[in-house]
Enzyme design. Sequence first.
Site, PDB file in Angstrom:
ATOM      1  N   ASP A 136     -11.124 -19.075 -33.528  1.00  0.00           N
ATOM      2  CA  ASP A 136     -10.648 -19.708 -34.759  1.00  0.00           C
ATOM      3  C   ASP A 136     -11.445 -20.952 -35.113  1.00  0.00           C
ATOM      4  O   ASP A 136     -11.610 -21.273 -36.291  1.00  0.00           O
ATOM      5  CB  ASP A 136      -9.168 -20.058 -34.618  1.00  0.00           C
ATOM      6  CG  ASP A 136      -8.278 -18.825 -34.710  1.00  0.00           C
ATOM      7  OD1 ASP A 136      -8.792 -17.755 -35.074  1.00  0.00           O
ATOM      8  OD2 ASP A 136      -7.077 -18.937 -34.414  1.00  0.00           O
ATOM      9  N   ASN A 178      -7.564 -26.583 -42.628  1.00  0.00           N
ATOM     10  CA  ASN A 178      -6.302 -26.950 -41.974  1.00  0.00           C
ATOM     11  C   ASN A 178      -5.768 -28.292 -42.445  1.00  0.00           C
ATOM     12  O   ASN A 178      -4.683 -28.379 -43.001  1.00  0.00           O
ATOM     13  CB  ASN A 178      -6.466 -26.978 -40.457  1.00  0.00           C
ATOM     14  CG  ASN A 178      -6.303 -25.616 -39.829  1.00  0.00           C
ATOM     15  OD1 ASN A 178      -5.870 -24.672 -40.478  1.00  0.00           O
ATOM     16  ND2 ASN A 178      -6.654 -25.498 -38.566  1.00  0.00           N
TER      17      ASN A 178
END
Length: 286
Positions: free
Chosen positions: A63, A137
């Site tokens: 990720d 994010n």
Amino acid sequence: MQSKARHILVVRKANSDRAARLEAEIGAWLRARGHSVTAISGGFDDPAYALPDLDFAVVLGGDGTMLGVARRVAGRGIPLLGINFGRVGFLADIQPEQWEKGLADSLAGITPERTCMALQWKVVRNDSTLAKGVAVNDVVLSRAALSRLVNMDIGVDGQEMCRLRSDGVILSTPIGSSGYSVSAGGPLLYPSLNCMVFTPICPFLNTIPPMVFPQKTRFCIDLLPGTTETYITVDGQEGLLLQVGDRVEVTGLEDAVCFVGKEMPFFERLRTRGFVTDMASGAKHK
């Protein structure tokens, strides 16, 4: 089904011999089917990200590698297919041994795609843009080693929101809300929402709670005198030392990133991260 010829960016996890070997295998497979391929190592900027005719990307990594690639191609509509060389793989969900079928289905349009918002940020110093970029994010302003507070004026869409003294502040996307933000007391958001989370980090006298704002909200954060050494950190991967008088501007960027693959079910993701426990044995929900 034969897919149309594409210019495909293949990004491998840095310092991984296994990923490098698979990159060569995938590159040969793609070229044999008429695609053009540009292969690079992840973890740093590369001119290849700016090539104008890129229309697909294959990422060999976890990720972290996926986030780095997503930031660099955000807003261009380039689908990202992740082949997982990490651990859990929330964003990179195809296992290396299944790469050929996963890649063939993705190029043929069989595999679903999903888009998510991102955050557009910039640092303004002396009326000039010092740095700018995209976060998938979160964007975090936080103090360094000294146990002193960050002093900030925070504005929202041209209105004064508050003067905040805290260890910092987090602005996160829905998919980023399950990270630092929720650990600091922020809300956990369903990933398909289009909104931003504002989470103060240990605010002095609890002056303001975490809040959720519309995706197009524009935040302006001004660092005030008396502020300790402060950093801006993007997705936990890139950072910059700020100065008193700097302004940080952050706003949402709709449908900025396109991921290829079926998203892990939300509550399964929460169980994997330890947010919720497994349902009692025998319980069934349809």
